[in-house]
Design a protein around this motif. Structure first.
Motif, PDB file in Angstrom:
ATOM      1  N   GLY A   1       0.646  -1.283  -0.037  1.00 27.91           N
ATOM      2  CA  GLY A   1      -0.125   0.623  -0.187  1.00 27.91           C
ATOM      3  C   GLY A   1       1.145   1.524   0.024  1.00 27.91           C
ATOM      4  N   ASN A   2       2.235   1.234  -0.291  1.00 27.06           N
ATOM      5  CA  ASN A   2       2.956   2.108  -0.028  1.00 27.06           C
ATOM      6  C   ASN A   2       3.168   3.301  -1.882  1.00 27.06           C
ATOM      7  N   THR A   3       1.878   3.779  -2.146  1.00 29.08           N
ATOM      8  CA  THR A   3       1.759   4.274  -2.933  1.00 29.08           C
ATOM      9  C   THR A   3       2.231   5.488  -3.637  1.00 29.08           C
ATOM     10  N   GLY A   4       3.085   6.153  -2.572  1.00 29.27           N
ATOM     11  CA  GLY A   4       4.017   7.288  -2.276  1.00 29.27           C
ATOM     12  C   GLY A   4       4.971   6.698  -2.970  1.00 29.27           C
ATOM     13  N   ASN A   5       5.846   5.454  -2.896  1.00 22.48           N
ATOM     14  CA  ASN A   5       7.271   5.208  -3.363  1.00 22.48           C
ATOM     15  C   ASN A   5       6.366   4.696  -4.411  1.00 22.48           C
ATOM     16  N   LEU A   6       5.460   4.286  -4.563  1.00 26.50           N
ATOM     17  CA  LEU A   6       4.528   3.585  -6.190  1.00 26.50           C
ATOM     18  C   LEU A   6       5.049   4.969  -7.398  1.00 26.50           C
ATOM     19  N   THR A   7       4.917   6.137  -6.920  1.00 28.62           N
ATOM     20  CA  THR A   7       4.868   6.953  -7.471  1.00 28.62           C
ATOM     21  C   THR A   7       6.406   7.242  -8.695  1.00 28.62           C
ATOM     22  N   LYS A   8       7.570   7.165  -7.586  1.00 28.91           N
ATOM     23  CA  LYS A   8       8.915   6.925  -7.727  1.00 28.91           C
ATOM     24  C   LYS A   8       9.323   6.051  -8.828  1.00 28.91           C
ATOM     25  N   LEU A   9       8.591   5.096  -9.633  1.00 26.85           N
ATOM     26  CA  LEU A   9       9.769   3.996 -10.348  1.00 26.85           C
ATOM     27  C   LEU A   9       9.280   4.425 -11.442  1.00 26.85           C
ATOM     28  N   GLY A  10       9.841   3.667 -12.705  1.00 29.81           N
ATOM     29  CA  GLY A  10      10.265   4.561 -14.248  1.00 29.81           C
ATOM     30  C   GLY A  10      11.473   3.782 -14.143  1.00 29.81           C
ATOM     31  N   ALA A  11      11.663   5.003 -15.573  1.00 31.88           N
ATOM     32  CA  ALA A  11      13.204   4.523 -16.627  1.00 31.88           C
ATOM     33  C   ALA A  11      13.943   5.913 -15.769  1.00 31.88           C
ATOM     34  N   LYS A  12      12.910   6.949 -15.663  1.00 31.07           N
ATOM     35  CA  LYS A  12      14.455   8.071 -14.830  1.00 31.07           C
ATOM     36  C   LYS A  12      13.010   8.550 -13.876  1.00 31.07           C
ATOM     37  N   THR A  13      13.635   8.772 -12.970  1.00 27.99           N
ATOM     38  CA  THR A  13      13.572   9.524 -11.948  1.00 27.99           C
ATOM     39  C   THR A  13      14.024  10.957 -11.632  1.00 27.99           C
ATOM     40  N   GLU A  14      13.322  11.915 -11.687  1.00 26.50           N
ATOM     41  CA  GLU A  14      13.670  13.203 -11.491  1.00 26.50           C
ATOM     42  C   GLU A  14      13.309  13.453 -10.134  1.00 26.50           C
ATOM     43  N   SER A  15      13.753  14.426  -9.212  1.00 26.00           N
ATOM     44  CA  SER A  15      13.632  15.323  -8.095  1.00 26.00           C
ATOM     45  C   SER A  15      13.506  16.689  -8.217  1.00 26.00           C
ATOM     46  N   LYS A  16      12.541  17.356  -7.598  1.00 27.71           N
ATOM     47  CA  LYS A  16      13.115  18.515  -8.025  1.00 27.71           C
ATOM     48  C   LYS A  16      13.566  19.319  -6.790  1.00 27.71           C
ATOM     49  N   ALA A  17      13.744  18.558  -6.108  1.00 27.51           N
ATOM     50  CA  ALA A  17      15.816  18.801  -5.026  1.00 27.51           C
ATOM     51  C   ALA A  17      16.699  18.917  -6.514  1.00 27.51           C
ATOM     52  N   GLU A  18      17.272  20.191  -6.599  1.00 30.85           N
ATOM     53  CA  GLU A  18      18.565  20.332  -7.091  1.00 30.85           C
ATOM     54  C   GLU A  18      19.763  19.233  -6.286  1.00 30.85           C
ATOM     55  N   GLU A  19      19.782  19.330  -5.501  1.00 29.87           N
ATOM     56  CA  GLU A  19      20.668  17.845  -4.879  1.00 29.87           C
ATOM     57  C   GLU A  19      20.659  16.771  -5.277  1.00 29.87           C
ATOM     58  N   PHE A  20      19.659  16.279  -6.224  1.00 32.82           N
ATOM     59  CA  PHE A  20      19.370  14.586  -6.093  1.00 32.82           C
ATOM     60  C   PHE A  20      19.478  15.123  -7.537  1.00 32.82           C
ATOM     61  N   THR A  21      20.388  13.777  -8.379  1.00 35.63           N
ATOM     62  CA  THR A  21      20.741  13.961  -9.763  1.00 35.63           C
ATOM     63  C   THR A  21      20.310  13.010 -10.417  1.00 35.63           C
ATOM     64  N   VAL A  22      19.326  13.192 -11.427  1.00 33.73           N
ATOM     65  CA  VAL A  22      18.751  12.387 -12.521  1.00 33.73           C
ATOM     66  C   VAL A  22      19.233  10.867 -12.141  1.00 33.73           C
ATOM     67  N   LYS A  23      17.912  10.551 -11.718  1.00 35.28           N
ATOM     68  CA  LYS A  23      18.205   8.191 -12.330  1.00 35.28           C
ATOM     69  C   LYS A  23      17.614   8.034 -13.154  1.00 35.28           C
ATOM     70  N   ILE A  24      18.847   6.907 -13.857  1.00 34.57           N
ATOM     71  CA  ILE A  24      18.554   6.853 -14.929  1.00 34.57           C
ATOM     72  C   ILE A  24      18.546   4.739 -14.623  1.00 34.57           C
ATOM     73  N   LYS A  25      17.217   3.908 -15.112  1.00 33.89           N
ATOM     74  CA  LYS A  25      17.575   2.540 -15.818  1.00 33.89           C
ATOM     75  C   LYS A  25      17.577   2.372 -16.886  1.00 33.89           C
ATOM     76  N   PRO A  26      18.818   1.816 -17.564  1.00 34.16           N
ATOM     77  CA  PRO A  26      18.938   1.656 -19.127  1.00 34.16           C
ATOM     78  C   PRO A  26      18.080   0.204 -19.346  1.00 34.16           C
ATOM     79  N   LEU A  27      18.235  -0.968 -18.208  1.00 37.36           N
ATOM     80  CA  LEU A  27      18.329  -2.394 -18.215  1.00 37.36           C
ATOM     81  C   LEU A  27      16.837  -2.996 -17.667  1.00 37.36           C
ATOM     82  N   ARG A  28      15.915  -1.590 -17.862  1.00 39.53           N
ATOM     83  CA  ARG A  28      14.509  -2.202 -17.447  1.00 39.53           C
ATOM     84  C   ARG A  28      13.951  -3.013 -17.666  1.00 39.53           C
TER      85      ARG A  28
END
Lengths: 305, 67
Positions: free
Chosen positions: A179-206
Motif C-alpha cells: 500500500g506504499n503509493t508514495g513509493n509507487l510514484t517514484k518508479l520508472g526508467a527515469k526519476t527526477e527529483s525537484k531537489a537539485e541536490e538529487f541527480t537524475v536517475k536512469i535505469k537502462p536495463l529496465r
C-alpha cells in the motif's frame, strides 16, 4: 533448431515469452539493441551528460557500464563510477575488486566509498545490534545517500543503476502489496527529483529480464561477481520475487505486462499521489530532508552513532 | 557413457543414465531451476534441451541467486 534471426544452428537461448531462438552473436546484439532502444525512447541520455554508474561489480551494473560505454566511445557522454562497500564480510570485497578492474580496463574515473568511512559502521556491525530494522532498510538508504553525494562530488549529470526487469516488477508489486503509493510514484526508467541536490536517475536495463543479463555477461565473457548477498533471504523482496517467478513459469509474459500496466498508470499515479517534495535540510548533514533529520542520519542516531 | 560435470567448486564424473539425457534432466536431478543457471557444453553456451553426449564437459554457471 536454428537461430530465428540468422539461421546459425548453435542456439544459446530460447525466449520463453516469444519462442524466439538466438545464437550467441544475435543474443548479444538483441540485448544491446533493446537497451539502446530504452535509452532512446525514454530519453535517458543527453549529449554531454556525465553519467555516474553505480558499479557493484555484479552482472547488472557491469552490463550497464558495458552498454553505456558504447555511447562514451561515440563521445556522446562521459562516464564515471562509484562502488559502495557496505561492509559485508566474505561478500563485498570480490565485487569491489572486479569493479576496480572494469574501471581500469575502460579508463574511467572510479571511487570506492565505504559505510565504515562515511558513517563509522559496517552493515555487519549494524546487524549485530539488537534494535536493527533489517539489513536492506539500512543498505538501501545509506547506499542511496552515498551515491547521490558521489554524483555531486564527481560532477555527474545522471546516475545509472543496473535495475533490470525483475527488479522493477518486484518494486511495483512490493509497493502495491504494502500500500506504499508514495513509493509507487517514484518508479520508472527515469526519476527526477525537484531537489537539485538529487541527480537524475536512469535505469537502462529496465526492460531486460535478469536471466538475460546473466546470460549476456557469460556470453560476452565479462568478469562479474556472481554471489548471493548473505542478507538477501531476509527480505520481503525475496518473497515477492519467488511468487512472480512461479507465475512466470506458466505465464511467460507476466513481467512485461506488469511493467506495461504500471507505465500506463504512472502519470495518473504521480498526479494523484506524489507527495510534495521536502524543501528542508537535515540538521545533521545538510542533505535534503522532509523532517529534522534525513533518513540516513535518523537511522544513525537510532543506532546510537 | 559418462560426462564431466562442473558446478561451482564441484568437478565430478557422472554416468549418463539413459539415452537422450538432456541438461534440463540434469538440472531437474540437481534441483536447480533453468531460470537461475546457464549451461555450457564443452565450453560453448547451449540451451537446456541439449542432449549430453559421452565424454562431454558440462559446466553450469549460476547467474541468479535468491533475493
Amino acid at each position: 533448431m536454428q537461430c530465428s534471426k540468422c539461421g546459425n544452428p548453435k542456439v544459446i537461448y530460447k525466449r520463453e515469452q516469444s519462442g524466439q531462438l538466438l545464437c550467441q552473436d544475435c543474443f548479444i546484439e538483441s540485448i544491446e539493441k533493446k537497451v539502446i532502444k530504452t535509452i532512446k525512447n525514454e530519453k535517458l541520455l543527453d549529449k554531454g551528460d556525465k553519467v555516474l554508474v553505480a558499479l557493484s561489480g555484479g552482472k547488472d551494473s557491469v552490463t550497464t557500464l558495458e552498454i553505456l560505454n558504447s555511447f562514451r566511445k561515440m563521445q556522446v557522454i562521459d562516464i564515471c563510477a562509484v562502488t559502495v562497500d557496505e561492509g559485508i564480510a566474505n561478500y563485498r570485497q570480490e565485487g569491489v575488486d572486479i569493479a576496480k578492474r572494469h574501471a581500469e580496463r575502460l579508463g574511467i574515473e572510479h571511487k570506492v566509498v565505504s559505510l565504515k568511512e562515511d558513517y563509522g559502521i559496517t552493515l555487519d556491525e549494524i546487524m549485530e545490534k539488537e534494535n536493527h530494522r533489517g539489513s536492506c532498510t539500512y543498505c538501501g538508504v545509506f547506499r542511496r545517500t552515498i551515491i547521490n553525494k558521489a554524483a555531486r562530488e564527481m560532477g555527474a549529470t545522471k546516475i545509472a543503476t543496473g535495475h533490470n526487469l525483475d527488479d522493477e516488477v518486484q518494486a511495483i508489486m512490493m509497493n502495491y502489496l504494502e500500500g506504499n503509493t508514495g513509493n509507487l510514484t517514484k518508479l520508472g526508467a527515469k526519476t527526477e527529483s525537484k531537489a537539485e541536490e538529487f541527480t537524475v536517475k536512469i535505469k537502462p536495463l529496465r526492460e531486460i529480464p535478469e536471466r538475460e543479463i546473466g546470460l549476456y555477461v557469460v556470453a560476452k565473457d565479462l568478469e562479474v561477481h556472481f554471489d548471493s548477498c548473505p542478507y538477501a533471504m531476509q527480505s520481503f523482496r525475496g518473497e515477492v520475487s519467488e511468487v512472480i517467478n512461479q507465475l512466470a513459469e506458466k505465464h511467460p509474459t507476466i513481467k512485461y505486462s506488469t511493467l506495461r500496466g504500471y507505465d500506463k498508470i504512472k502519470n495518473t499515479l504521480k498526479k494523484e499521489m506524489q507527495k510534495e517534495y521536502a524543501h528542508g535540510r537535515c540538521k545533521r548533514c545538510g542533505e535534503p530532508a522532509s523532517n529534522e533529520l534525513c533518513k540516513a542520519c535518523f537511522f544513525l542516531e537510532e543506532l546510537g552513532l | 557413457m559418462s560426462f564431466l560435470l562442473k558446478y561451482k567448486q564441484l568437478e565430478e564424473k557422472c554416468e549418463i543414465p539413459n539415452e537422450n539425457y538432456t541438461i534440463r534432466d540434469l538440472l531437474d536431478e540437481m534441483e536447480l531451476s533453468p531460470q537461475t543457471v546457464v549451461s555450457k557444453q564443452n565450453g560453448e553456451l547451449v540451451i537446456e534441451d541439449t542432449v549430453i553426449e559421452d565424454g562431454d564437459e558440462i559446466q553450469l554457471v549460476q547467474i541468479i541467486y535468491g533475493g
